[in-house]
Scaffold this motif. Structure first.
Motif, short mmCIF file in Angstrom:
data_model
loop_
_atom_site.label_atom_id
_atom_site.label_comp_id
_atom_site.label_asym_id
_atom_site.label_seq_id
_atom_site.Cartn_x
_atom_site.Cartn_y
_atom_site.Cartn_z
N LEU A 183 -43.19 -28.89 14.14
CA LEU A 183 -43.64 -27.70 13.96
C LEU A 183 -42.75 -26.38 14.03
O LEU A 183 -41.60 -26.65 14.84
CB LEU A 183 -45.02 -27.15 14.69
CG LEU A 183 -46.10 -27.89 14.55
CD1 LEU A 183 -47.23 -27.66 15.38
CD2 LEU A 183 -46.48 -27.71 12.96
N GLU A 184 -42.32 -25.26 13.28
CA GLU A 184 -41.56 -24.46 13.51
C GLU A 184 -41.29 -24.09 15.06
O GLU A 184 -42.42 -23.63 15.68
CB GLU A 184 -41.60 -23.24 12.59
CG GLU A 184 -43.07 -22.37 12.86
CD GLU A 184 -44.26 -23.20 12.72
OE1 GLU A 184 -45.43 -22.88 13.34
OE2 GLU A 184 -44.14 -23.94 11.52
N ASN A 235 -34.14 -25.81 11.38
CA ASN A 235 -34.90 -26.29 10.18
C ASN A 235 -35.06 -27.67 10.09
O ASN A 235 -34.27 -28.53 10.67
CB ASN A 235 -33.98 -25.82 8.98
CG ASN A 235 -34.34 -25.61 7.62
OD1 ASN A 235 -35.61 -25.51 7.48
ND2 ASN A 235 -33.95 -26.29 6.61
N ALA A 236 -36.03 -27.99 9.18
CA ALA A 236 -36.08 -29.54 9.04
C ALA A 236 -36.67 -29.76 7.59
O ALA A 236 -37.27 -28.98 6.99
CB ALA A 236 -36.92 -30.19 9.86
N GLU A 269 -31.80 -29.52 11.50
CA GLU A 269 -30.62 -28.62 11.53
C GLU A 269 -30.69 -28.15 12.95
O GLU A 269 -31.74 -27.27 13.28
CB GLU A 269 -30.56 -27.34 10.16
CG GLU A 269 -29.49 -26.62 10.42
CD GLU A 269 -29.68 -25.45 9.56
OE1 GLU A 269 -29.78 -24.41 9.98
OE2 GLU A 269 -29.83 -25.67 8.43
N LEU A 270 -29.56 -28.18 13.70
CA LEU A 270 -29.38 -27.51 14.97
C LEU A 270 -28.41 -26.55 14.75
O LEU A 270 -27.18 -26.67 14.07
CB LEU A 270 -28.89 -28.52 16.04
CG LEU A 270 -29.93 -29.71 16.30
CD1 LEU A 270 -29.30 -30.64 17.31
CD2 LEU A 270 -31.34 -29.32 16.42
N LEU A 271 -28.42 -25.23 15.74
CA LEU A 271 -27.26 -24.51 15.74
C LEU A 271 -26.74 -24.68 17.23
O LEU A 271 -27.48 -24.56 18.32
CB LEU A 271 -27.60 -23.04 15.64
CG LEU A 271 -28.19 -22.75 14.13
CD1 LEU A 271 -28.38 -21.27 14.12
CD2 LEU A 271 -27.01 -22.95 13.12
N VAL A 272 -25.42 -25.17 17.45
CA VAL A 272 -25.07 -25.43 18.77
C VAL A 272 -23.71 -24.67 18.99
O VAL A 272 -22.66 -24.81 18.35
CB VAL A 272 -24.73 -27.12 18.81
CG1 VAL A 272 -24.13 -27.33 20.23
CG2 VAL A 272 -25.96 -27.90 18.41
N PRO A 318 -34.91 -20.74 16.04
CA PRO A 318 -36.26 -20.79 15.93
C PRO A 318 -37.00 -19.85 14.94
O PRO A 318 -37.78 -20.10 13.90
CB PRO A 318 -37.22 -20.61 17.18
CG PRO A 318 -36.29 -19.86 18.18
CD PRO A 318 -34.90 -20.40 17.63
N PHE A 319 -36.33 -18.85 14.58
CA PHE A 319 -36.41 -17.71 13.85
C PHE A 319 -36.21 -18.06 12.13
O PHE A 319 -36.82 -17.63 11.31
CB PHE A 319 -35.83 -16.15 14.10
CG PHE A 319 -36.38 -15.87 15.50
CD1 PHE A 319 -37.67 -16.16 15.87
CD2 PHE A 319 -35.44 -15.08 15.91
CE1 PHE A 319 -38.06 -15.70 17.20
CE2 PHE A 319 -35.78 -14.59 17.43
CZ PHE A 319 -37.25 -14.79 17.88
N ARG A 320 -35.22 -19.00 12.36
CA ARG A 320 -34.63 -19.55 10.80
C ARG A 320 -35.61 -20.28 10.29
O ARG A 320 -36.13 -20.21 9.14
CB ARG A 320 -33.35 -20.33 10.91
CG ARG A 320 -32.16 -19.35 11.27
CD ARG A 320 -31.07 -20.22 11.76
NE ARG A 320 -30.38 -20.80 10.77
CZ ARG A 320 -29.54 -21.10 9.67
NH1 ARG A 320 -29.04 -19.61 9.75
NH2 ARG A 320 -29.25 -21.85 8.78
N ALA A 321 -36.22 -21.21 11.26
CA ALA A 321 -37.31 -22.14 10.92
C ALA A 321 -38.62 -21.34 10.51
O ALA A 321 -39.38 -21.61 9.76
CB ALA A 321 -37.81 -22.88 12.13
N PHE A 322 -38.80 -20.27 11.28
CA PHE A 322 -40.14 -19.62 10.88
C PHE A 322 -40.03 -18.92 9.59
O PHE A 322 -40.95 -19.09 8.87
CB PHE A 322 -40.25 -18.30 12.00
CG PHE A 322 -41.11 -18.57 13.22
CD1 PHE A 322 -41.03 -19.68 13.76
CD2 PHE A 322 -41.78 -17.41 13.65
CE1 PHE A 322 -41.97 -19.82 14.75
CE2 PHE A 322 -42.70 -17.67 14.71
CZ PHE A 322 -42.64 -18.79 15.28
N LEU A 323 -38.75 -18.36 9.15
CA LEU A 323 -38.68 -17.67 7.81
C LEU A 323 -38.81 -18.52 6.76
O LEU A 323 -39.54 -18.11 5.85
CB LEU A 323 -37.36 -16.54 7.79
CG LEU A 323 -37.13 -15.59 9.02
CD1 LEU A 323 -35.68 -15.16 8.87
CD2 LEU A 323 -38.14 -14.29 8.44
#
Length: 288
Positions: free
Chosen positions: A47-48, A75-76, A88-91, A153-158
């Motif tokens: 889930l997002e 994102n997934a 997708e991860l931002l590291v 998490p906001f990228r996933a939300f949007l």
């Protein structure tokens, strides 16, 4: 970062592979990479706002066999061949200063991931529960405040609410802070920048920069909040507004300070904030 090796069993671990690793910030600033992991299990579900745990191999300090670090899924999606899932991860590549010796040490998990090459196998756990949830009511307002890789998490939300769920009826506001223009992760995604949502009638992104050399991204975020404090305060009076904070822990204090000013007193702001918490419309995912 927490080592919970003793709590992890083989059944909790999933095998993933580095699909791609791309630096999305210039060489002149902190290194942040967009890393795509592939999991060869089409049933893998998230889930997002959820996170995965990354297990870095040892040896480690204190004799630990592995090191466990959480990263929020940005994102997934299903892989193009339909046989797996891509996460997708931002590291951000991190370094830490030893308070006693003053020596600099690389962050174990971040450097492990940033050094990984396409095809490398890594072990992950999860997905793990997140305090962030998208409201079922599509007329809800979403107020999102983030710094650095806290934007994940906001990228996933949007992407979830606009790509998968269709039109969102409530107002969606994203406030994002960075030290310099080159660190605007929101703008620097070379493949599918979130600016593609600027034409949405409900969505608005407000990005702000630090105003001093010694200021950090939390100070930058506060600049954006201060410039829009009246609108934010009005939005908070709507019982359909949900608040999400993600990034450095300082952003919560910065938000408190700005809202106390616009509310007119600390007591009035605390009462408003407590109402949001009691109604389960306040969520934080912050770190030091």
């Amino acid at each position: 970062m927490t080592d919970i090796e003793s709590e992890i069993s083989a059944n909790d671990i999933t095998e993933a592979f580095i699909q791609s690793s791309q630096r999305i910030t210039p060489e002149s600033t902190d290194e942040v990479r967009k890393i795509v992991l592939r999991i060869n299990a089409p049933s893998f579900y998230f889930l997002e706002g959820q996170s995965i745990g990354v297990l870095t191999p040892g040896p480690h300090l204190f004799g630990n066999k592995s090191h466990h670090r959480y990263y929020t899924i940005a994102n997934a999606r299903k892989s193009d061949d339909g046989e797996g899932v891509e996460l997708e991860l931002l590291v951000r590549r991190c370094f830490y200063i030893d308070e006693v010796s003053g020596e600099e040490y690389p962050g174990e998990a971040s450097n492990y991931l940033c050094n990984a090459q396409p095809g490398d196998k890594i072990s992950i756990t999860g997905p793990h529960r997140s305090p962030f949830r998208i409201p079922a009511d599509k007329t809800s307002n979403l107020l999102m405040l983030g710094t650095g890789t806290g934007i994940a998490p906001f990228r996933a939300f949007l992407r979830r609410i606009y790509e998968e769920q269709g039109q969102w009826g409530g107002k969606v506001r994203l406030f994002y802070g960075a030290r310099t223009g080159t660190e605007m992760l929101y703008m620097n995604d070379l493949n599918q920048d979130l600016t593609s949502y600027y034409d949405q009638t409900t969505f608005q992104a407000i990005q702000s920069l630090s105003k001093g050399v010694l200021k950090d991204e939390s100070d930058a975020l506060q600049n954006g909040i201060e410039d829009n404090a009246a609108e934010i305060w009005t939005l908070l009076q709507d019982p359909k507004t949900h608040v999400y904070l993600s990034g450095m822990k300082k952003i919560a204090a910065a938000f408190d300070a700005s809202m106390t000013r616009v509310a007119g007193s600390e007591a009035k702001w605390e009462a408003t904030k407590q109402s949001l918490i009691n109604d389960k419309r306040w969520s934080e995912l912050t770190y030091h």
